[in-house]
Design a protein around this motif. Sequence first.
Motif, PDB file in Angstrom:
ATOM      1  N   LEU A 168      12.338  10.537   6.131  1.00 40.54           N
ATOM      2  CA  LEU A 168      12.381  10.106   7.524  1.00 40.54           C
ATOM      3  C   LEU A 168      12.989  11.191   8.401  1.00 40.54           C
ATOM      4  N   HIS A 169      12.367  11.412   9.558  1.00 41.34           N
ATOM      5  CA  HIS A 169      12.891  12.321  10.569  1.00 41.34           C
ATOM      6  C   HIS A 169      12.983  11.566  11.887  1.00 41.34           C
ATOM      7  N   VAL A 170      14.192  11.449  12.418  1.00 39.97           N
ATOM      8  CA  VAL A 170      14.423  10.788  13.700  1.00 39.97           C
ATOM      9  C   VAL A 170      14.634  11.861  14.759  1.00 39.97           C
ATOM     10  N   LEU A 171      13.797  11.873  15.774  1.00 41.81           N
ATOM     11  CA  LEU A 171      13.851  12.900  16.810  1.00 41.81           C
ATOM     12  C   LEU A 171      14.684  12.396  17.981  1.00 41.81           C
ATOM     13  N   SER A 172      15.763  13.078  18.244  1.00 44.31           N
ATOM     14  CA  SER A 172      16.704  12.661  19.276  1.00 44.31           C
ATOM     15  C   SER A 172      16.094  12.787  20.669  1.00 44.31           C
ATOM     16  N   PRO A 201       6.107  18.543  20.664  1.00 43.46           N
ATOM     17  CA  PRO A 201       4.995  19.130  19.899  1.00 43.46           C
ATOM     18  C   PRO A 201       5.418  20.176  18.879  1.00 43.46           C
ATOM     19  N   ALA A 202       6.391  21.032  19.204  1.00 43.38           N
ATOM     20  CA  ALA A 202       6.798  22.084  18.272  1.00 43.38           C
ATOM     21  C   ALA A 202       7.431  21.489  17.022  1.00 43.38           C
ATOM     22  N   VAL A 203       8.306  20.513  17.202  1.00 43.82           N
ATOM     23  CA  VAL A 203       8.984  19.889  16.061  1.00 43.82           C
ATOM     24  C   VAL A 203       7.986  19.104  15.222  1.00 43.82           C
ATOM     25  N   VAL A 204       7.154  18.311  15.881  1.00 49.24           N
ATOM     26  CA  VAL A 204       6.155  17.526  15.151  1.00 49.24           C
ATOM     27  C   VAL A 204       5.209  18.438  14.392  1.00 49.24           C
ATOM     28  N   GLY A 205       4.758  19.515  15.027  1.00 49.74           N
ATOM     29  CA  GLY A 205       3.862  20.449  14.352  1.00 49.74           C
ATOM     30  C   GLY A 205       4.492  21.079  13.132  1.00 49.74           C
ATOM     31  N   ALA A 206       5.777  21.466  13.232  1.00 53.35           N
ATOM     32  CA  ALA A 206       6.466  22.075  12.097  1.00 53.35           C
ATOM     33  C   ALA A 206       6.604  21.088  10.942  1.00 53.35           C
ATOM     34  N   LEU A 207       6.905  19.835  11.255  1.00 51.96           N
ATOM     35  CA  LEU A 207       7.060  18.830  10.211  1.00 51.96           C
ATOM     36  C   LEU A 207       5.721  18.501   9.549  1.00 51.96           C
ATOM     37  N   ILE A 208       4.651  18.469  10.336  1.00 50.47           N
ATOM     38  CA  ILE A 208       3.327  18.229   9.748  1.00 50.47           C
ATOM     39  C   ILE A 208       2.942  19.392   8.841  1.00 50.47           C
ATOM     40  N   ARG A 209       3.220  20.599   9.273  1.00 49.26           N
ATOM     41  CA  ARG A 209       2.922  21.766   8.429  1.00 49.26           C
ATOM     42  C   ARG A 209       3.661  21.669   7.094  1.00 49.26           C
ATOM     43  N   ALA A 265       0.830  -1.208   0.000  1.00 50.45           N
ATOM     44  CA  ALA A 265       0.000   0.000   0.000  1.00 50.45           C
ATOM     45  C   ALA A 265       0.858   1.249   0.000  1.00 50.45           C
ATOM     46  N   ILE A 266       1.970   1.224   0.729  1.00 54.19           N
ATOM     47  CA  ILE A 266       2.885   2.367   0.765  1.00 54.19           C
ATOM     48  C   ILE A 266       3.522   2.572  -0.610  1.00 54.19           C
ATOM     49  N   ALA A 267       3.973   1.483  -1.219  1.00 58.74           N
ATOM     50  CA  ALA A 267       4.630   1.581  -2.531  1.00 58.74           C
ATOM     51  C   ALA A 267       3.662   2.049  -3.609  1.00 58.74           C
ATOM     52  N   GLY A 268       2.383   1.742  -3.457  1.00 55.98           N
ATOM     53  CA  GLY A 268       1.405   2.126  -4.467  1.00 55.98           C
ATOM     54  C   GLY A 268       0.879   3.537  -4.328  1.00 55.98           C
ATOM     55  N   TYR A 269       1.340   4.255  -3.311  1.00 55.08           N
ATOM     56  CA  TYR A 269       0.878   5.621  -3.067  1.00 55.08           C
ATOM     57  C   TYR A 269       1.908   6.608  -3.603  1.00 55.08           C
ATOM     58  N   ASP A 270       1.463   7.588  -4.408  1.00 53.95           N
ATOM     59  CA  ASP A 270       2.413   8.501  -5.045  1.00 53.95           C
ATOM     60  C   ASP A 270       2.456   9.888  -4.400  1.00 53.95           C
ATOM     61  N   GLY A 271       1.765  10.079  -3.286  1.00 47.48           N
ATOM     62  CA  GLY A 271       1.809  11.352  -2.590  1.00 47.48           C
ATOM     63  C   GLY A 271       2.991  11.444  -1.638  1.00 47.48           C
ATOM     64  N   PRO A 272       3.200  12.616  -1.023  1.00 48.28           N
ATOM     65  CA  PRO A 272       4.309  12.779  -0.086  1.00 48.28           C
ATOM     66  C   PRO A 272       4.057  12.027   1.216  1.00 48.28           C
ATOM     67  N   VAL A 273       5.103  11.375   1.698  1.00 47.83           N
ATOM     68  CA  VAL A 273       5.039  10.605   2.944  1.00 47.83           C
ATOM     69  C   VAL A 273       6.141  11.107   3.876  1.00 47.83           C
ATOM     70  N   ARG A 274       5.755  11.547   5.056  1.00 46.41           N
ATOM     71  CA  ARG A 274       6.728  11.979   6.056  1.00 46.41           C
ATOM     72  C   ARG A 274       6.634  11.027   7.238  1.00 46.41           C
ATOM     73  N   VAL A 275       7.768  10.419   7.598  1.00 50.96           N
ATOM     74  CA  VAL A 275       7.822   9.409   8.643  1.00 50.96           C
ATOM     75  C   VAL A 275       8.632   9.954   9.813  1.00 50.96           C
ATOM     76  N   GLY A 312      14.402   1.126  12.730  1.00 47.18           N
ATOM     77  CA  GLY A 312      14.396   0.250  11.560  1.00 47.18           C
ATOM     78  C   GLY A 312      13.026   0.077  10.947  1.00 47.18           C
ATOM     79  N   PHE A 313      11.985   0.071  11.773  1.00 49.90           N
ATOM     80  CA  PHE A 313      10.627  -0.024  11.245  1.00 49.90           C
ATOM     81  C   PHE A 313      10.339   1.144  10.300  1.00 49.90           C
ATOM     82  N   HIS A 314      10.785   2.314  10.689  1.00 54.42           N
ATOM     83  CA  HIS A 314      10.486   3.530   9.940  1.00 54.42           C
ATOM     84  C   HIS A 314      11.363   3.650   8.685  1.00 54.42           C
ATOM     85  N   GLU A 315      12.592   3.194   8.789  1.00 59.72           N
ATOM     86  CA  GLU A 315      13.461   3.175   7.608  1.00 59.72           C
ATOM     87  C   GLU A 315      12.863   2.295   6.519  1.00 59.72           C
TER      88      GLU A 315
END
Length: 217
Positions: free
Chosen positions: A186-190, A201-209, A150-160, A172-175
Amino acid sequence: MVPGMLCDADLWSDLPELPGEVVHAEITETTIGGMADQVLSAVDGEFALVGLSLGAIVGFEVLRRAPERVSAFGALSTNAGAPRPDQRRAWERQAAADFDEVVEEVLPAMFAESRSPLRDRFLGMAERIGPETFRAQLAAQATRTEAFDAIAGYDGPVRVLCGDQDALCPNGFHEEIVRHASRGRLHVLSGAGHLLPLERPAVVGALIRRLLERGER
């Protein structure tokens, strides 16, 4: 916005204001397919979907069923693989156990710090979800299937997004999700654990935006 297991709309309440209308989908059915139908019926037409953990797993099924309706997809703290035997055994045990004891059992895995001051926020969400919906969510988890097609068949932007201290869904799941996405990032939050919208919340909100801006058509 689709919350994770034992979570409700409060999961997202600390995020900075997002553009457009925000719809909080409920996931209370006993199958992933039923939950995907709940999400699809929560809004009309095209929408961006952001889900955490079980919410993102439901999102994968939405991509399988109606990819043309999803303008952008955000997957946080999740797993696109099929259930493992040890997971199935754990879900069966939790479904038969005392609800309050199970909530206390899973609480330490929710945050990078086991004594996080955010623990009361999670306990409040779990109390509002309650044992009946929790058992429905456990049953739904057992119906999920591998979602890489399902992920491979989707052509829109995906942010993980994931936390590098997530005890439930390691990096590894997210990679693997990003490897299958045609437009994935992929964005890994330290220093963050499983419930990223509460911890960062601030970082997640900025990435969702930024994801929403990429998904505009």
